[in-house]
Design a protein around this motif. Sequence first.
Motif, short mmCIF file in Angstrom:
data_model
loop_
_atom_site.label_atom_id
_atom_site.label_comp_id
_atom_site.label_asym_id
_atom_site.label_seq_id
_atom_site.Cartn_x
_atom_site.Cartn_y
_atom_site.Cartn_z
N UNK A 86 52.15 22.15 83.52
CA UNK A 86 52.22 21.62 84.59
C UNK A 86 51.28 21.28 85.75
N UNK A 133 49.85 18.63 89.45
CA UNK A 133 50.38 18.11 90.21
C UNK A 133 48.92 17.39 90.53
N UNK A 136 55.02 18.20 82.86
CA UNK A 136 55.63 17.81 84.11
C UNK A 136 54.41 18.07 84.54
N UNK A 174 53.82 15.75 88.51
CA UNK A 174 54.22 14.30 89.46
C UNK A 174 52.67 14.11 90.58
N UNK A 222 52.80 22.39 95.52
CA UNK A 222 54.00 21.79 94.14
C UNK A 222 53.23 22.61 92.96
N UNK A 276 52.13 25.90 94.24
CA UNK A 276 52.44 27.76 93.98
C UNK A 276 53.82 27.35 93.62
N UNK A 277 54.48 26.55 93.87
CA UNK A 277 56.27 26.37 93.64
C UNK A 277 56.12 26.88 92.11
N UNK A 278 55.41 26.12 91.51
CA UNK A 278 54.94 25.89 89.52
C UNK A 278 54.85 27.73 89.35
N UNK A 330 56.99 30.25 89.88
CA UNK A 330 58.57 30.73 89.42
C UNK A 330 57.54 30.64 87.61
N UNK A 331 56.99 30.96 87.41
CA UNK A 331 56.32 31.34 86.15
C UNK A 331 56.01 30.55 84.95
N UNK A 332 55.49 29.13 86.44
CA UNK A 332 54.91 28.33 85.17
C UNK A 332 53.69 28.55 84.89
N UNK A 353 60.62 28.89 79.78
CA UNK A 353 61.08 29.64 80.63
C UNK A 353 61.78 30.56 80.52
#
Lengths: 72, 365, 248
Positions: free
Chosen positions: B24, B26, B50, B52, B63, B65-67, B70-72, B191
């Motif tokens: 990930x 960003x 991914x 962005x 972004x 922080x969000x990823x 959630x474990x990314x 995942x």
Amino acid sequence: MAFKGIVEFDEDRCKGCEMCASACPKKIIGMSGHVNSMGYHPAGVEKKDECIACASCALMCPDGAIKVFKEN
Amino acid sequence: MKEKVLMKGNEAFGETAIRCGCRFYFGYPITPQNELTEYMSANLKKAGGEFIQAESELAAVNMAYGAACSGGRVLISSSSPGIALMQEGLSFMCSVQVPLVVINVSRGGPGVGSIQPGQADYYQATRGGGNGDYHLIVYAPSSIQEASDTIVKAYDVAEKYRNPVMVLADGMLGQMMEPVSLPEMKEALAEEDIPKVKPWALVGHKDQRPHNVIKSLYLQTEQLEETINGYWGKYETAKKELPEYEAYNLDGAEVVMVAYGSTSRIVLEAIDLLAESGIKAGLIRPITLWPFPYNAFDKIGSSTKAVVSVELSKGQMLDDILIGSNGRWPAAVVSRTGGVLIYPQEVADRVKELLEGGKLNGKSV
Amino acid sequence: MEKVFEYTRGMLDVKLTYCPGCTHGIAHRLIMETLDERGLLGDAIGVAPIGCSITSHRYLNVDMCESAHGRAPAIASGIKRVHPNAAVFTYQGDGDLASIGTAEIVHAAHRGEKFCTFFINNAIYGMTGGQMAPTTLVGQKTTTTREGRSEAACGKPLRISEMLATISGAVYVERVSLDSPANVRKAKKAVHKAFEVQEKKLGFAFVEMLSTCPTNWGLSPVASLEWLRSNMMQYYPLGVFRNPEEVM
């Protein structure tokens, strides 16, 4: 009516906001005289036999204090 | 010997992260690190990741922080003013203890600054540009090979310490090309395996456990203090386990220069120039900027009369040099800033002048 | 005895700390009822804003994180990349979304991010004690517009739903209200539609909920509902501004 509406108020969760009373189409909800642990006058159904179990009160309760049942 | 490829720094940083299982990224365009963002836009998808292009660095760090929560496994990068926009997010991620690698390909500052290399983000990186009690673990590689090796290490440290780790590169490292041998491709954490490795991660409770909450606000002050004290020990551990430095030519040195990142390579040439004029100079190259290797200064011998900080700023690492010196030697700064590079000859001349000009008679300049 | 209404298991058995009559409690319930009914509680991940509802993770029985002010849509974008099949949503107030977070919400819509945003519009900052929000009505008194919001000084309130509806990625945009049982029922349908849009990966789903803030409006909860109807609803018309054909 073929059924009887029953409304349960969790007096400990109620904050006396009266939104259930204003939403009740039958206008049978009133605020009790005593106060709960938070210092609010909890709501309650005064004329229980007129309740049509429409749950308008429960829909407008922000604090999840109301349960509604139907007894045939 | 593993196969080497000639690669631009920025692209080597991206490829290394992908090979570390980062899926990930960003980013937002900013010189001099654009090639990193571009590289990830082209290659992350191929690795099943991914990308962005965010609307701002502020969005990019969130972004991330969000990823991350959630474990990314995430990488973000930017340059100085962009990194400034990320500070709130980095402080936030330290407060909720989520791992991240962030690369600052730093440039001249302050403000918009310039697009040439700079090292004036030292304070921001090592003292923290965000709010509250926290630390970023900060590495400062001096070559593309070392940067690649550092990124591999940074992911392990970030996950072990559950803390963002910054790789503080600069425009030179980002833009130049050097042969580099890259790590083996590592499979990303699938995942479905995230909960096993990161039970705290947000993946959905599947009705099998209480919900996970990642929170930073504490209205009860004692709870916040307790939380901070709870994880503060990891920073003490980091101070014991992580400090890294290289020492060169310290024995019998009349003066010891301290320099990190690409500037340290300029100092190595200056040492040769000084030797030609009969002055023996040494170098301490901090590799971790936080925790700073203060113990390196204990390796300095009795022949040394002064320590000199050589950096591309008005002198920020000087503070740590003074701490490390602990009054044992006078200290001075030889530097250029604004994105101007200092050349070996200028370093040599100015150090010589400091020594011979009596400027360093017992007190820091 | 037949159950007609019971508190959803999507709400944890904890007393809410919101002010009496605050419609956050209704909005929370609708979202959790919907997730429960769609069998998504276990797969949902929510992002709480900065504002009164930052504490929503004490009540909502889903994995959640807090966010820096205004950044929830960016955070949700990151989450959705890691868990493309999770039911991801942000829950944001008007200070969080319409003020500091406008760039993030516009770009989440612009990218057609496949999560839902539930936007609580109560025309004021609640947590910080009643300052003007971008959605504060002209003439409305707040602690930073003591003589009432002046259009000359602060412009007209922002109509977020209409604004986002101009962005193609925002495939479903609706404004609902929490002021009456009938509107609460409609609001719940909109929450269902938003998650349906997400499940079908059609694009960004946005539901604006007109809400009350009795404490900072200086009105009783019931009078607040009345104020909402006679003032907010005039300026913020209810209705669907964008609707994908696949979800009628």
